[in-house]
Scaffold this active site. Sequence first.
Site, PDB file in Angstrom:
ATOM      1  CG  ASP A 156     -18.985   5.959 -48.947  1.00 19.72           C
ATOM      2  OD1 ASP A 156     -18.978   5.385 -49.205  1.00 19.72           O
ATOM      3  OD2 ASP A 156     -20.441   6.814 -48.381  1.00 19.72           O
ATOM      4  CG  HIS A 158     -17.421   2.633 -47.592  1.00 18.35           C
ATOM      5  ND1 HIS A 158     -18.615   2.869 -46.720  1.00 18.35           N
ATOM      6  CD2 HIS A 158     -16.160   2.476 -45.936  1.00 18.35           C
ATOM      7  CE1 HIS A 158     -18.385   3.715 -45.267  1.00 18.35           C
ATOM      8  NE2 HIS A 158     -16.942   3.752 -44.893  1.00 18.35           N
TER       9      HIS A 158
END
Length: 388
Positions: free
Chosen positions: A214, A237
Amino acid sequence: MAKQVIFLFLMLTCLIFISPTEADYNVVGYGAKPDGATDATPAFLRAWKAACGSARAATIYVPRGRYVLKAVEFRGPCKSRVTVKIDGTLVAPSDYRALGNSGHWILFIQVNMLTVMGGTLDAKGAGYWACKNSGRSCPPGARSITFNWANDIVLSGLTSINSQATHIVINSCKNAAVRNVKTIAPDQSPNTDSIHVQSSNGVTITGSTLQSGDDCISIGPGTTNLYMSNIKCGPGHGISIGSLGREATEDGVQNVTLTNAVFTGSDNGVRIKSWARPTTSFVRNVLFQNIIMKNVKNPIIIDQNYCPNNQGCPRQSSGVKISQVTYRNIQGTSATQKAVTFNCSSSTPCQGVRLQDINLTYMNKAASSSCKNIGGTSSGLLVPQSCL
Ligand SMILES: *[C@@H]1O[C@H](CO)[C@@H](O)[C@H](O)[C@H]1NC(C)=O
Ligand SMILES: *[C@@H]1O[C@H](CO)[C@@H](O)[C@H](O)[C@H]1NC(C)=O
Ligand SMILES: *[C@@H]1O[C@H](CO)[C@@H](O)[C@H](O)[C@H]1NC(C)=O
């Protein structure tokens, strides 16, 4: 002459052995077994109690070896500075349910003047991710190492592997330095942010390599004076301010700098993200500079339209006010045609956005950019052309 030398030698030896500057607490001395099987939690807690109660600065030492730790809370305030020096590996129990319900694995709470140095955390998150990916109902998941209400802390040289949820959390802290840390988890591991900072003032994150499923760094409400430098991000991310504005009343994010970073194969580079809901939240005074993008899907992005499942966003418009954001000297390659996306709120447009010396290409050609509800200026080399 020889006698004098010997006397001097004895004096020095006495000085070294009689006046140690720090009290030492070796977890093995408190019963921890470095065998990767025996629960070491009670031993760590006994060492913590002794060190935390020491009137002199204290060092807890974790020698080489593997120590099984359950969910554990190291609580302050302590009497003096505590250093935790780790040469070993702390491993989670093999059944993910042992940690899954507590929300945290290793928690330092209300501890001031704390240094955590070295060591490896292996949370063995794969079983937990499998549960999440199966669509079954799973426990909330444990963050590997969390600092809550802690001031003047240093986290340095730690490696965190396969966290269930976020690897490292700095929450409600003042003056925290995170240096030379490394996070490792697969690209597809759900919600394994590398570092999350929230409600904290004066956090620095430097010299770190963040590879997880993430955000590399996620920046939550109430973060002020955050300085990040020499960061390697990806897979992951990207570095994200947000999601902000989920709550109607929420603290904003102010004074954030990222300088000298490389993003490799990440979903985003530098991102600001907010819910499409009314709120008091804001983002102000941000600088992203000297950044290299390597095959990044959204190298530069502001997205104020976040509303998963389209629930609770009546006018599809964010109240988060974004202003004074500078992007300077950002170059490299985009993995998609659109390298710069500014999708700001129709009710609260972005203001004072500056682009300077940007060179982002897609398949060896200039990438493209798009702007919505934004005001600002641009200067220097701009590839793609500015849409401001
Ligand atoms: C943000 O930085 C400015 C100066 O750079 C400073 O005056 C201001 O107090 C800072 N904001 C906070 C919340 O610390
Ligand atoms: C922009 O970057 C590309 C490759 O990444 C490079 O070939 C090109 O020379 C750069 N443009 C300028 C004006 O520096
Ligand atoms: C901005 O977000 C809206 C809502 O998600 C979307 O429909 C639109 O295509 C986006 N615009 C740009 C320029 O990305």
